[in-house]
Design a protein around this motif. Structure first.
Motif, PDB file in Angstrom:
ATOM      1  N   THR A  26       0.860  -1.179   0.000  1.00  0.00           N
ATOM      2  CA  THR A  26       0.000   0.000   0.000  1.00  0.00           C
ATOM      3  C   THR A  26       0.897   1.230   0.000  1.00  0.00           C
ATOM      4  OG1 THR A  26      -1.670  -1.175   1.322  1.00  0.00           O
ATOM      5  CG2 THR A  26      -1.883   1.221   1.144  1.00  0.00           C
ATOM      6  N   VAL A  27       0.547   2.223  -0.809  1.00  0.00           N
ATOM      7  CA  VAL A  27       1.332   3.452  -0.889  1.00  0.00           C
ATOM      8  C   VAL A  27       0.503   4.592  -0.315  1.00  0.00           C
ATOM      9  CG1 VAL A  27       2.571   5.040  -2.400  1.00  0.00           C
ATOM     10  CG2 VAL A  27       2.471   2.597  -2.959  1.00  0.00           C
ATOM     11  N   ALA A  28       1.099   5.354   0.607  1.00  0.00           N
ATOM     12  CA  ALA A  28       0.417   6.518   1.149  1.00  0.00           C
ATOM     13  C   ALA A  28       0.158   7.526   0.034  1.00  0.00           C
ATOM     14  CB  ALA A  28       1.251   7.160   2.259  1.00  0.00           C
ATOM     15  N   PRO A  29      -1.012   8.153   0.000  1.00  0.00           N
ATOM     16  CA  PRO A  29      -1.329   9.089  -1.094  1.00  0.00           C
ATOM     17  C   PRO A  29      -0.413  10.296  -1.150  1.00  0.00           C
ATOM     18  CG  PRO A  29      -3.020   9.155   0.615  1.00  0.00           C
ATOM     19  CD  PRO A  29      -2.148   7.996   0.927  1.00  0.00           C
ATOM     20  N   ASP A  30       0.220  10.642  -0.020  1.00  0.00           N
ATOM     21  CA  ASP A  30       1.162  11.761  -0.054  1.00  0.00           C
ATOM     22  C   ASP A  30       2.565  11.323  -0.468  1.00  0.00           C
ATOM     23  OD1 ASP A  30       2.080  10.405   2.159  1.00  0.00           O
ATOM     24  OD2 ASP A  30       1.799  12.062   3.578  1.00  0.00           O
ATOM     25  N   GLY A  31       2.734  10.036  -0.785  1.00  0.00           N
ATOM     26  CA  GLY A  31       4.019   9.536  -1.256  1.00  0.00           C
ATOM     27  C   GLY A  31       5.091   9.436  -0.195  1.00  0.00           C
ATOM     28  N   SER A  32       4.699   9.435   1.070  1.00  0.00           N
ATOM     29  CA  SER A  32       5.705   9.448   2.133  1.00  0.00           C
ATOM     30  C   SER A  32       6.160   8.062   2.558  1.00  0.00           C
ATOM     31  CB  SER A  32       5.158  10.188   3.358  1.00  0.00           C
ATOM     32  OG  SER A  32       4.023   9.509   3.879  1.00  0.00           O
ATOM     33  N   ALA A 406       1.858  -3.618 -10.279  1.00  0.00           N
ATOM     34  CA  ALA A 406       2.181  -2.365  -9.605  1.00  0.00           C
ATOM     35  C   ALA A 406       1.067  -1.959  -8.652  1.00  0.00           C
ATOM     36  CB  ALA A 406       2.426  -1.257 -10.630  1.00  0.00           C
ATOM     37  N   VAL A 407       1.459  -1.172  -7.662  1.00  0.00           N
ATOM     38  CA  VAL A 407       0.537  -0.502  -6.743  1.00  0.00           C
ATOM     39  C   VAL A 407       0.944   0.955  -6.721  1.00  0.00           C
ATOM     40  CG1 VAL A 407      -0.267  -0.326  -4.361  1.00  0.00           C
ATOM     41  CG2 VAL A 407       0.208  -2.575  -5.350  1.00  0.00           C
ATOM     42  N   ARG A 408      -0.041   1.857  -6.760  1.00  0.00           N
ATOM     43  CA  ARG A 408       0.280   3.279  -6.850  1.00  0.00           C
ATOM     44  C   ARG A 408      -0.472   4.079  -5.797  1.00  0.00           C
ATOM     45  NH1 ARG A 408      -0.605   6.494 -12.467  1.00  0.00           N
ATOM     46  NH2 ARG A 408      -2.791   6.083 -11.942  1.00  0.00           N
ATOM     47  N   GLY A 409       0.178   5.132  -5.321  1.00  0.00           N
ATOM     48  CA  GLY A 409      -0.432   6.102  -4.429  1.00  0.00           C
ATOM     49  C   GLY A 409       0.166   7.459  -4.705  1.00  0.00           C
ATOM     50  N   GLY A 410      -0.658   8.402  -5.167  1.00  0.00           N
ATOM     51  CA  GLY A 410      -0.132   9.718  -5.515  1.00  0.00           C
ATOM     52  C   GLY A 410       0.901   9.621  -6.615  1.00  0.00           C
ATOM     53  N   VAL A 412       3.806   8.068  -6.310  1.00  0.00           N
ATOM     54  CA  VAL A 412       4.696   6.939  -6.031  1.00  0.00           C
ATOM     55  C   VAL A 412       4.070   5.644  -6.547  1.00  0.00           C
ATOM     56  CG1 VAL A 412       5.731   5.531  -4.206  1.00  0.00           C
ATOM     57  CG2 VAL A 412       5.832   8.018  -4.067  1.00  0.00           C
ATOM     58  N   THR A 413       4.880   4.856  -7.253  1.00  0.00           N
ATOM     59  CA  THR A 413       4.454   3.560  -7.773  1.00  0.00           C
ATOM     60  C   THR A 413       5.416   2.487  -7.291  1.00  0.00           C
ATOM     61  OG1 THR A 413       3.521   4.563  -9.777  1.00  0.00           O
ATOM     62  CG2 THR A 413       4.007   2.211  -9.856  1.00  0.00           C
ATOM     63  N   VAL A 414       4.859   1.400  -6.770  1.00  0.00           N
ATOM     64  CA  VAL A 414       5.659   0.233  -6.401  1.00  0.00           C
ATOM     65  C   VAL A 414       5.534  -0.771  -7.536  1.00  0.00           C
ATOM     66  CG1 VAL A 414       5.982  -1.652  -4.766  1.00  0.00           C
ATOM     67  CG2 VAL A 414       5.318   0.623  -3.939  1.00  0.00           C
ATOM     68  N   LEU A 415       6.645  -1.052  -8.194  1.00  0.00           N
ATOM     69  CA  LEU A 415       6.676  -1.961  -9.335  1.00  0.00           C
ATOM     70  C   LEU A 415       7.299  -3.286  -8.894  1.00  0.00           C
ATOM     71  CD1 LEU A 415       6.182  -2.246 -12.440  1.00  0.00           C
ATOM     72  CD2 LEU A 415       8.570  -1.540 -12.738  1.00  0.00           C
ATOM     73  N   VAL A 416       6.525  -4.352  -9.006  1.00  0.00           N
ATOM     74  CA  VAL A 416       6.982  -5.688  -8.613  1.00  0.00           C
ATOM     75  C   VAL A 416       7.214  -6.492  -9.881  1.00  0.00           C
ATOM     76  CG1 VAL A 416       6.467  -7.751  -7.272  1.00  0.00           C
ATOM     77  CG2 VAL A 416       5.629  -5.522  -6.492  1.00  0.00           C
ATOM     78  N   SER A 417       8.420  -7.022 -10.036  1.00  0.00           N
ATOM     79  CA  SER A 417       8.815  -7.639 -11.303  1.00  0.00           C
ATOM     80  C   SER A 417       9.434  -9.008 -11.082  1.00  0.00           C
ATOM     81  CB  SER A 417       9.844  -6.749 -12.022  1.00  0.00           C
ATOM     82  OG  SER A 417       9.326  -5.437 -12.219  1.00  0.00           O
ATOM     83  N   ALA A 418       9.064  -9.927 -11.975  1.00  0.00           N
ATOM     84  CA  ALA A 418       9.687 -11.245 -12.035  1.00  0.00           C
ATOM     85  C   ALA A 418      10.218 -11.442 -13.441  1.00  0.00           C
ATOM     86  CB  ALA A 418       8.681 -12.333 -11.678  1.00  0.00           C
ATOM     87  N   ALA A 419      11.209 -12.304 -13.582  1.00  0.00           N
ATOM     88  CA  ALA A 419      11.806 -12.550 -14.892  1.00  0.00           C
ATOM     89  C   ALA A 419      12.123 -14.023 -15.039  1.00  0.00           C
ATOM     90  CB  ALA A 419      13.068 -11.718 -15.077  1.00  0.00           C
ATOM     91  N   ALA A 420      12.209 -14.466 -16.288  1.00  0.00           N
ATOM     92  CA  ALA A 420      12.465 -15.879 -16.551  1.00  0.00           C
ATOM     93  C   ALA A 420      13.884 -16.288 -16.172  1.00  0.00           C
ATOM     94  CB  ALA A 420      12.205 -16.192 -18.016  1.00  0.00           C
TER      95      ALA A 420
END
Length: 716
Positions: A26-32, A406-410, A412-420
């Motif tokens: 979860t991302v705080a909407p103020d990006g903190s 991804a999850v986004r708030g304001g 700020v985006t949290v990008l979760v990535s997997a690769a082969a």
């Protein structure tokens, strides 16, 4: 593997390498700050709640379950065990949480007790309320927490005062604020109440299970224990009755009205500041669904958008319907050969993308996850990316090959990535500093998951005339010219279950089987979520034909390019994959020489309403469809070729999703037909297999069965 764990032991001990990996962001909407769950090591089952402070870059625990419980063992209520089974949650500690709008206050349960955490200050407190507590959720303003206890929806002030009941069930079979079985298992709706944006009222689902037929799941290993009673809505039988009411904190109640006779399924609820509450309701045949707007003053509803498909079912998608902040309706729709994002009256994506979910809706754009669509110029098999979509166009924000969410708030985006080519996931926190969509990395969230003792080497392919997505895995160190290999088909093969994905984790077990001396093929035939609606919906009324035919086509096509011994072909799978494995050896013994069927559906009349009827219709209206697609009917085996092939059937006796009756009826029918087979009953095991010893030994026993069954010389 001297000096290190074997793969089966490590795979089981780490719960498929999920322990220690961060999740539930979860991302705080103020990006903190960013809030997430993670256990303290790759073998620790107990998850803690963590906060990453983006101002100072420090990560600190917001709630430590071991400290809060004083080291005591967790005790789960029957409702919590059922909820975890529906979400396939096998870990412990803080396995879920909810926050207020500002991401200042988090609420969660431990052993059925209610806790709140001040995410900025770092303090945690238990609220003295009746229990066991389920699904606590703070109000958007953080002043109250709503929760369910003993079937009643209750609310308490965030400081623990003023606890009271908002809605109480009038019978033991009635609950308020919880999702019914069909919604949680098949609709991906795990919630049963929703706060108003102002925090002064809740929309709450009332579920009446009295119409649902009762099944009994016994524990044969403990005959002194009473069977568990389960309200199971099998295909063609009554569902739970679900209604909705608006409950004010002032004690008021307004019932929400819609045509429940025509649209009995409450599939989605959305309530944001962008507009009045939205409901997505479905007809029982799932060929018609309506997005409704709720009048909170009267409880009346008004249709905003109606979808109909006379030939096929309509899909449900994560994140929609929703409002944009300026009041436009956001949805995902099948238009022609494309699955597109629609905002207002306009489709903002085309056939280049196959949209899977809406991740976030903001003032200027919508964040979606999507893979290559039917018009993509050069699609990469198994990849899925995150895209920013608005009136100006489509921009991809995940740039490396692989699978991304991804999850986004304001900003700020949290990008979760997997690769082969690498194990686990990588989590990067991005910040859009100029407001123009130019995100820059500002932090990472470390994964503490263990590194697997082997490396998967999937070779992604498109097989046959249909271009079936596939992955081929050969033994480590295999060299061209070493000779043909016995083959193991390793599919799921059913709706909503992609196995051909560009992620190392997804192929580790297949690689382990390959390293035992097999060429392993994973093929996602028609019905799996790839490329186009036509591909997905080709299984209507035809599980047994389409999905099995595509496994055969992929196998034969790949034999032209890989060292496959087509005289020694086995197939294994779990759940739908188990059904497919048993189907394969019974109906195509000319192709498949052995099968391992884990928790298989063998009679579709014994599976639940929302899933089964979506694809096969009602059993009373289409009995021939059910007979054609089932392995067992009233007269025993519905169809089986004369040639016998070895079959191992595995089933957890505590499974309340695919009940053990499926395997028992298949075994009885096989015995009556004079067909030898092996049955492995798992005492106390559900549809999941989280127990370490069970998960480890299941892999070892399967390899032993395959070697015996595919040996060229019976003495081998």
């Amino acid at each position: 593997m001297t000096g290190q764990l074997s793969f089966p032991r490590q795979y089981a001990r780490t719960q498929r390498y999920s322990l220690g990996a961060p999740r539930s962001f979860t991302v705080a909407p103020d990006g903190s700050r960013v809030v997430f769950l993670r256990s303290r090591s790759g073998t620790d089952r107990s998850h803690a709640l963590w906060v990453l402070d983006l101002d100072d870059g420090r990560t600190r625990p917001a709630a430590d379950p071991d400290a809060l419980l004083g080291g005591a063992q967790e005790e789960l209520s029957a409702e919590e065990r059922a909820r975890r089974e529906r979400t396939r949650e096998g870990s412990a500690g803080v396995v879920g949480y909810a926050v207020d709008a500002a991401c200042e206050l988090a609420a969660f349960t431990l052993s059925g007790r209610l806790f709140v955490a001040e995410l900025r200050g770092g303090t945690t407190a238990e609220l003295p309320v009746p229990g066991p507590v389920a699904d606590p959720r703070p109000a958007p303003d953080g002043r109250h927490v709503a929760y369910v206890a003993d079937g009643a929806l209750r609310v308490v002030a965030a400081d623990g005062t003023g606890d009271r009941v908002l809605a109480r069930p009038e019978a033991p079979e009635v609950t308020w604020g919880l999702a019914e079985f069909a919604a949680a298992e098949e609709m991906d709706r795990h919630r049963g109440f929703w706060w108003s944006p102002a925090g002064d009222a809740l929309l709450a689902a009332r579920v009446d299970d009295r119409p649902v037929r009762r099944w009994w799941i016994a524990d044969p290993a403990n005959p002194a224990s009473a069977p568990a009673e389960v309200a199971y809505p099998a295909a063609g039988t009554p569902n739970a009755e679900v209604t909705l009411a608006l409950l004010g904190l002032d004690g008021s109640r307004t019932d929400i009205d819609w045509d429940r006779a025509r649209f009995p399924y409450l599939a989605r609820v959305h309530w944001s500041a962008g507009g009045p509450p939205l409901l997505l309701v479905q007809a029982r045949d799932q060929r018609t669904q309506v997005c409704l707007e709720v009048n909170t003053a009267t409880g009346a509803t008004r249709a905003l958008h109606t979808e109909e498909d006379s030939a096929n079912w309509l899909e449900l998608f994560p994140g929609v319907p929703a409002w944009t902040p300026d009041g436009r309706l956001v949805r995902v729709a099948d238009e022609g050969s494309a699955r597109v994002l629609v905002v207002g009256d306009r489709a903002l994506t085309g056939p280049e993308l196959f949209v899977h979910a809406v991740l976030d809706v903001a003032d200027d754009d919508v964040l979606v996850s999507a893979s290559a669509g039917p018009a993509a110029a050069d699609p990469e098999t198994g990849e899925s990316h995150v895209y920013r979509v608005n009136e100006r166009g489509v921009e991809r924000i995940s740039h490396r090959p692989g699978r991304h969410s991804a999850v986004r708030g304001g900003t700020v985006t949290v990008l979760v990535s997997a690769a082969a080519e690498r194990p686990g996931t990588e989590t990067v926190v991005l910040r859009d500093g100029d407001g123009k969509g130019d995100e820059k990395p500002v932090a990472t969230v470390a994964s503490l998951a263990e590194v697997p003792v082997l490396t998967a080497r999937p070779r992604f392919v498109r097989a046959g005339a249909r271009g079936i997505p596939g992955a081929v895995l050969l033994p480590s160190g295999y060299r061209d010219g070493d000779g043909p290999l016995p083959v193991l088909m390793d599919p799921y093969g059913g709706p909503h279950g992609a196995r051909v994905v560009a992620a190392q984790q997804a192929h580790l077990t297949s690689q382990w089987f390959a390293d035992q001396g097999f060429a392993v093929i994973v093929a996602d035939g028609r019905g799996t979520p790839h490329t186009s609606p036509e591909w997905v919906k080709a299984v209507r009324d035809d599980f047994a034909g389409a999905t099995l035919d595509d496994q055969v086509e992929a196998l034969r096509a790949l034999a032209e390019d890989y060292p496959l011994d087509l005289d020694r072909v086995a197939i294994r799978g779990w759940s739908y994959g188990g059904y497919l494995a048993a189907l394969a050896v019974l109906r195509r013994p000319d192709v498949f020489h052995a099968g391992i069927a884990g928790a298989p559906v063998t009679d579709w009349r014994l599976y639940d309403t929302h899933y089964t009827e979506r694809y096969l219709g009602l059993p009373d209206e289409q009995p021939d469809v059910y007979d054609r697609n089932s392995l067992v009917g009233e007269r025993g085996l519905t169809d089986a070729a004369a040639q016998h092939r070895p079959l191992m059937v595995i089933h957890g006796l505590a499974d309340d999703n695919v009940v053990a009756a499926h395997t028992l009826r298949l075994s009885s029918a096989l015995l009556a037909a004079g067909r030898p087979h092996e049955v492995l009953p798992l005492s106390g095991v559900t549809h999941m297999t989280p127990q370490e010893q069970v998960a480890e030994n299941l892999l070892l026993l399967q390899v032993d069965f395959l070697r015996r069954s595919l040996a060229k010389d019976p003495a081998e």
